[in-house]
Motif scaffolding. Structure first.
Motif, PDB file in Angstrom:
ATOM      1  N   TYR A  56       0.855  -1.193   0.000  1.00 42.02           N
ATOM      2  CA  TYR A  56       0.000   0.000   0.000  1.00 42.02           C
ATOM      3  C   TYR A  56       0.891   1.242   0.000  1.00 42.02           C
ATOM      4  N   ALA A  57       0.293   2.386  -0.335  1.00 40.03           N
ATOM      5  CA  ALA A  57       1.022   3.658  -0.340  1.00 40.03           C
ATOM      6  C   ALA A  57       0.285   4.654   0.537  1.00 40.03           C
ATOM      7  N   VAL A  58       1.050   5.552   1.152  1.00 42.02           N
ATOM      8  CA  VAL A  58       0.488   6.544   2.062  1.00 42.02           C
ATOM      9  C   VAL A  58       0.851   7.945   1.584  1.00 42.02           C
ATOM     10  N   GLU A  59      -0.092   8.835   1.701  1.00 45.69           N
ATOM     11  CA  GLU A  59       0.169  10.266   1.483  1.00 45.69           C
ATOM     12  C   GLU A  59       0.022  10.960   2.831  1.00 45.69           C
ATOM     13  N   ASP A  60       1.044  11.684   3.235  1.00 50.41           N
ATOM     14  CA  ASP A  60       1.053  12.335   4.542  1.00 50.41           C
ATOM     15  C   ASP A  60       1.312  13.827   4.363  1.00 50.41           C
ATOM     16  N   GLY A  61       0.303  14.534   3.895  1.00 47.12           N
ATOM     17  CA  GLY A  61       0.434  15.978   3.712  1.00 47.12           C
ATOM     18  C   GLY A  61       1.335  16.382   2.562  1.00 47.12           C
ATOM     19  N   GLU A  62       1.541  15.507   1.595  1.00 44.88           N
ATOM     20  CA  GLU A  62       2.437  15.813   0.476  1.00 44.88           C
ATOM     21  C   GLU A  62       1.766  16.643  -0.608  1.00 44.88           C
TER      22      GLU A  62
ATOM     23  N   GLY B  45      -2.298  18.584   6.054  1.00 40.69           N
ATOM     24  CA  GLY B  45      -3.359  18.058   6.899  1.00 40.69           C
ATOM     25  C   GLY B  45      -4.114  16.901   6.286  1.00 40.69           C
ATOM     26  N   LEU B  46      -3.971  16.727   4.987  1.00 44.97           N
ATOM     27  CA  LEU B  46      -4.688  15.662   4.301  1.00 44.97           C
ATOM     28  C   LEU B  46      -3.850  14.387   4.270  1.00 44.97           C
ATOM     29  N   ARG B  47      -4.466  13.273   4.598  1.00 51.50           N
ATOM     30  CA  ARG B  47      -3.772  11.985   4.565  1.00 51.50           C
ATOM     31  C   ARG B  47      -4.622  10.974   3.818  1.00 51.50           C
ATOM     32  N   SER B  48      -3.957  10.054   3.158  1.00 51.02           N
ATOM     33  CA  SER B  48      -4.691   9.018   2.444  1.00 51.02           C
ATOM     34  C   SER B  48      -3.865   7.751   2.382  1.00 51.02           C
ATOM     35  N   VAL B  49      -4.547   6.661   2.108  1.00 48.05           N
ATOM     36  CA  VAL B  49      -3.876   5.376   1.893  1.00 48.05           C
ATOM     37  C   VAL B  49      -4.482   4.750   0.641  1.00 48.05           C
ATOM     38  N   SER B  50      -3.628   4.195  -0.210  1.00 50.46           N
ATOM     39  CA  SER B  50      -4.079   3.544  -1.437  1.00 50.46           C
ATOM     40  C   SER B  50      -3.551   2.126  -1.493  1.00 50.46           C
ATOM     41  N   ALA B  51      -4.413   1.208  -1.925  1.00 51.52           N
ATOM     42  CA  ALA B  51      -4.029  -0.202  -2.067  1.00 51.52           C
ATOM     43  C   ALA B  51      -4.283  -0.646  -3.502  1.00 51.52           C
ATOM     44  N   PRO B  52      -3.524  -1.640  -3.967  1.00 54.73           N
ATOM     45  CA  PRO B  52      -3.610  -2.050  -5.373  1.00 54.73           C
ATOM     46  C   PRO B  52      -4.825  -2.912  -5.691  1.00 54.73           C
ATOM     47  N   VAL B  53      -5.399  -2.650  -6.851  1.00 55.16           N
ATOM     48  CA  VAL B  53      -6.485  -3.473  -7.382  1.00 55.16           C
ATOM     49  C   VAL B  53      -5.970  -4.106  -8.676  1.00 55.16           C
ATOM     50  N   TYR B  54      -5.981  -5.438  -8.711  1.00 58.13           N
ATOM     51  CA  TYR B  54      -5.446  -6.185  -9.850  1.00 58.13           C
ATOM     52  C   TYR B  54      -6.575  -6.731 -10.715  1.00 58.13           C
ATOM     53  N   ASP B  55      -6.300  -6.855 -12.011  1.00 60.28           N
ATOM     54  CA  ASP B  55      -7.281  -7.471 -12.898  1.00 60.28           C
ATOM     55  C   ASP B  55      -7.025  -8.968 -12.999  1.00 60.28           C
ATOM     56  N   SER B  56      -7.767  -9.640 -13.864  1.00 56.38           N
ATOM     57  CA  SER B  56      -7.676 -11.102 -13.957  1.00 56.38           C
ATOM     58  C   SER B  56      -6.317 -11.584 -14.445  1.00 56.38           C
ATOM     59  N   SER B  57      -5.564 -10.699 -15.126  1.00 60.23           N
ATOM     60  CA  SER B  57      -4.236 -11.082 -15.610  1.00 60.23           C
ATOM     61  C   SER B  57      -3.155 -10.868 -14.556  1.00 60.23           C
ATOM     62  N   GLY B  58      -3.554 -10.307 -13.414  1.00 58.35           N
ATOM     63  CA  GLY B  58      -2.589 -10.053 -12.349  1.00 58.35           C
ATOM     64  C   GLY B  58      -1.899  -8.714 -12.473  1.00 58.35           C
ATOM     65  N   GLU B  59      -2.394  -7.850 -13.371  1.00 54.42           N
ATOM     66  CA  GLU B  59      -1.786  -6.530 -13.557  1.00 54.42           C
ATOM     67  C   GLU B  59      -2.403  -5.530 -12.586  1.00 54.42           C
ATOM     68  N   LEU B  60      -1.553  -4.707 -11.967  1.00 56.23           N
ATOM     69  CA  LEU B  60      -2.050  -3.640 -11.097  1.00 56.23           C
ATOM     70  C   LEU B  60      -2.677  -2.573 -11.996  1.00 56.23           C
ATOM     71  N   LYS B  61      -3.999  -2.461 -11.929  1.00 47.20           N
ATOM     72  CA  LYS B  61      -4.717  -1.574 -12.847  1.00 47.20           C
ATOM     73  C   LYS B  61      -5.260  -0.326 -12.171  1.00 47.20           C
TER      74      LYS B  61
END
Length: 256
Positions: free
Chosen positions: A189-195, A199-215
């Motif tokens: 996962y990736a984190v944004e810490d006020g970049e 004051g804004l923070r977020s977390v992003s996680a990967p979603v893969y398709d059926s071929s296993g590619e991070l889409k």
């Protein structure tokens, strides 16, 4: 030579559309000509052609803005993206679980583009607009999507897009950012810490398709108190879990 001229005209037409996309109130012929450093005659010819095809429209003031044909194209793209329909319950559940807004994003050339979101019950409205382009180097979505690419490809993208500083926390060198991508790959996962915004923070996680590619990147975004708070740690866990479930719904084997 003729084919080359046609390609250049197409490139200029696309530049006009890009420019108008960031000026919702419209722009005059003179403004477009000056902004893109093209002769008025050239800009007028391109605008006239695109107006006839519905790609731009001319307002009562004489200014030009994007036309409805582009909206129709956008709807056609959206219909073709099964992810839009499939992701909806996961976006909504993530917003409820984290108390933060949730967004789903994809890589588009050198930016991250959001194409759907769900609002949290908390009422905090911090969300990118649908279709808004976000910087790759300063958002958790962007960094996550970059982590799926080779370091050499990342350098090429960052060189073309640039790395403007939005806050004192923004990565401003490609080497600094590339070094952080290994941790993202390891953590999952990736984190944004006020970049991007203080004051804004977020977390992003990967979603893969059926071929296993991070889409896609699934993101929870809000005014979390601290990156090391229990609230944010829980948001990370929920985001990673919902991204895995969405990947499975898209046909990805998470055990592969």
């Amino acid at each position: 030579m003729e084919n080359n001229a046609k390609v250049k005209s197409l490139s200029k037409a696309i530049s006009i559309l890009d420019l108008l996309s960031s000026h919702s109130a419209g722009m005059t012929l003179s403004q477009i000509s000056a902004e893109l450093s093209v002769p008025k005659s050239t800009a007028h010819a391109l605008l006239s052609t695109m107006r006839d095809r519905g790609l731009v429209q001319q307002l009562s003031t004489g200014a030009y803005s994007l036309g409805m044909r582009l909206f129709e194209y956008g709807c056609a793209v959206s219909r073709g993206l099964d992810i839009t329909a499939v992701s909806r319950p996961y976006l909504e559940r993530l917003a409820v679980l984290t108390g933060a807004n949730s967004v789903i994003t994809m890589l588009s050339v050198d930016t991250a583009v959001s194409f759907d979101y769900a609002r949290s019950p908390s009422g905090v409205q911090i969300l990118p607009q649908i279709g808004e382009r976000l910087p790759l180097h300063a958002t958790s979505q962007g960094k996550l999507l970059l982590s799926s690419l080779s370091d050499s490809r990342v350098r090429v993208i960052l060189k073309g897009a640039g790395m403007p500083s939005f806050t004192p926390h923004t990565f401003v060198t490609s080497q600094e950012l590339i070094e952080s991508l290994d941790e993202i790959r390891e953590n999952g996962y990736a984190v944004e810490d006020g970049e991007y915004k203080i004051g804004l923070r977020s977390v992003s996680a990967p979603v893969y398709d059926s071929s296993g590619e991070l889409k896609y990147a699934l993101t929870a975004i809000g005014f979390f108190r601290r990156k090391d708070s229990e609230e944010f740690k829980e948001a990370i866990a929920h985001t990673v879990e919902e991204a895995k479930r969405l990947s499975q719904a898209l046909g990805h084997d998470i055990n592969s």
